[in-house]
Design an enzyme around this catalytic site. Structure first.
Site, PDB file in Angstrom:
ATOM      1  N   SER A   1       0.823  -1.215   0.000  1.00  0.00           N
ATOM      2  CA  SER A   1       0.000   0.000   0.000  1.00  0.00           C
ATOM      3  C   SER A   1       0.853   1.260   0.000  1.00  0.00           C
ATOM      4  CB  SER A   1      -0.901   0.031   1.231  1.00  0.00           C
ATOM      5  OG  SER A   1      -1.684  -1.123   1.289  1.00  0.00           O
TER       6      SER A   1
ATOM      7  N   GLU B   1      -3.401 -13.766   1.629  1.00  0.00           N
ATOM      8  CA  GLU B   1      -3.731 -12.846   2.720  1.00  0.00           C
ATOM      9  C   GLU B   1      -5.194 -13.008   3.115  1.00  0.00           C
ATOM     10  OE1 GLU B   1      -3.289  -8.652   1.758  1.00  0.00           O
ATOM     11  OE2 GLU B   1      -3.009  -8.192   3.874  1.00  0.00           O
TER      12      GLU B   1
END
Ligand SMILES: Cc1cc2nc3c(=O)[nH]c(=O)nc-3n(C[C@H](O)[C@H](O)[C@H](O)COP(=O)(O)OP(=O)(O)OC[C@H]3O[C@@H](n4cnc5c(N)ncnc54)[C@H](O)[C@@H]3O)c2cc1C
Length: 405
Positions: free
Chosen positions: A126, A241
């Site tokens: 991110s 994830e």
């Protein structure tokens, strides 16, 4: 797989029996009570019981990933150490990505110390301008001989402050369309030019960080896959994830729902009214449906990485966990507003909650971390249900020509 026949007899597959026996031998030879965690985990890795679906020699036995739950349950019952608690990003995401995309040298170098938790890992995806639209990221990697020079900023990087290695994705070809110009690397978090700054959460803690790269040099050999493979490498990470966050199969009635029932049972009789009982019962049923759905997804997943269906578990675990903690705080009444301390600490484990109030505050992040609930709904709509896609105006445009602020 364990099957129960019509007479109620349990039949265990040969693979499961093998895994049960190997785990029991491990526990007998290295009793968790008298063995340090590192030694135990090292032995577990060497016996192929770390990620049982990985290749032999790299912590696995080439068996179905669903057998890992059998191993974990036996290790947990013996009070043995679990890598996923201390090194969650490493175990759940980075390890499977290195196994799928790394060279044999990389797998040899990284997987064992990751599993023994001697080396903690973080995930550097991110950025301030690219979270859900992660493929639009701006951090740059430029080749310089046998090295790549990286500049840019990452954000929300869980456990970066205790990490030895990071799984990094940067843009190496700005003239390609956004998904095609990305490349993945293993980055040394102690290298010159890597700066980690804490970011404080609403719990008061800083589990995550901002990470700045300034002319950081990464050897070419630390690439995962080839230049331009970064998006496909990331998909391996992201799918793992989601399963890692939302795909767990706890015992019936355990986990967060057990916390709610505990609060319920401790309430004075006059506060256990019919409306509250109804709400608690509904949540218990939802938790059980979630658990059964994960069991089914696990049975369907024969080998390798999970598919987009992992988004079901991720989405529901986030919504459910939030709903359960809201109910907990409702039941606590005024006590729910008491919070110990907002002193800033940088924990060396993530997701640790030592009070119900902190659990409530931390649960608010569940529908953001690992992909937001809205994005999960998009994935399920498009890739599982086959509904029309989201509007994407930048898909066919070179990244360098996409307007951005
Ligand atoms: C506790 C925590 C730990 C984290 N750990 C890590 C980590 O270790 N490494 C890492 O790389 N990242 C990490 N993240 C970051 C996380 O992956 C991102 O926050 C997440 O992907 C959302 O990105 P964003 O914050 O930029 O929000 P944005 O993408 O800006 O989204 C803002 C809002 O818009 C909505 N939205 C965006 N796009 C769409 C769309 N197409 N359709 C519908 N709605 C949309 C979102 O759902 C959200 O509500 C962590 C986040 C949290 C909260």
């Amino acid at each position: 797989m364990t099957v129960t026949d019509v007479g109620g007899h349990e039949t265990v597959s040969a693979d499961e029996q093998r895994v049960r026996d190997l785990t029991d031998e491990l526990i007998e030879a290295f009793p968790p009570a008298t063995t340090d965690a590192r030694t135990f985990l090292g032995e577990q890795y060497d016996r192929g019981l770390a990620w049982v679906h990985f290749d032999e020699g790299f912590g696995g036995l080439g068996l179905s990933p669903r057998l890992q739950a059998v191993i974990n349950a036996r290790v947990a019952a013996a009070a043995g150490p679990l890598c996923m608690l201390r090194n969650p990003i490493g175990y759940g995401m980075c390890g499977p990505t290195v196994h799928a995309w790394g060279s044999d040298d990389q797998k040899r170098r990284y997987l064992r110390p990751l599993f023994t938790c001697e080396e903690i890992w973080c995930q550097l995806f991110s950025e301030p301008g690219s979270g859900s639209d992660f493929a639009g990221l701006s951090s740059r990697g430029v080749r310089d001989g046998d090295e790549w020079i990286v500049n840019g900023q990452k954000v929300w990087t869980t456990l970066a402050h205790v990490s030895r290695w990071g799984l990094l994705v940067v843009r190496t070809d700005p003239e390609a369309v956004k998904h095609a110009g990305l490349t993945a690397f293993v980055v040394d978090m102690t290298a010159p030019g890597v700066e980690v700054r804490p970011l404080r959460q609403m719990t008061g803690e800083a589990e995550f960080n901002e990470v700045y790269f300034t002319d950081t040099r990464i050897p070419h050999d630390e690439m995962l896959g080839n230049p331009g493979d970064g998006w496909r490498v990331s998909l391996t990470t992201l799918m793992n994830e989601r399963t890692s966050i939302g795909g767990g199969i706890p015992r019936k009635g355990s986990g967060t729902i057990a916390t709610l029932l505990d609060v319920w049972h401790k309430l004075p009789e006059d506060r256990r009214d019919a409306a509250a009982r109804d709400a608690v019962t509904r949540l218990w049923i939802r938790a059980e449906v979630h658990r059964l759905t994960n069991i089914r997804a696990n049975q369907n997943r024969r080998m390798g990485d999970p598919g987009p269906e992992g988004s079901i578990g991720k989405m529901e675990s986030a919504n459910l966990n939030k709903a359960i903690y809201e109910q907990v705080i409702d039941l606590l009444g005024a006590e729910g507003m008491l919070y110990g301390s907002y002193e800033m600490v940088r924990p060396d484990v993530a997701l640790f909650s030592d009070s119900l109030q902190k659990g409530f505050l931390r649960s608010r992040a569940n529908s953001i971390e690992g992909g937001t609930t809205e994005v999960m709904q998009n994935i399920l709509g498009e890739r599982v249900l086959g509904l029309p896609g989201d509007v994407r105006v930048d898909r066919d445009v070179p990244w360098s020509q996409v307007p951005r602020n």
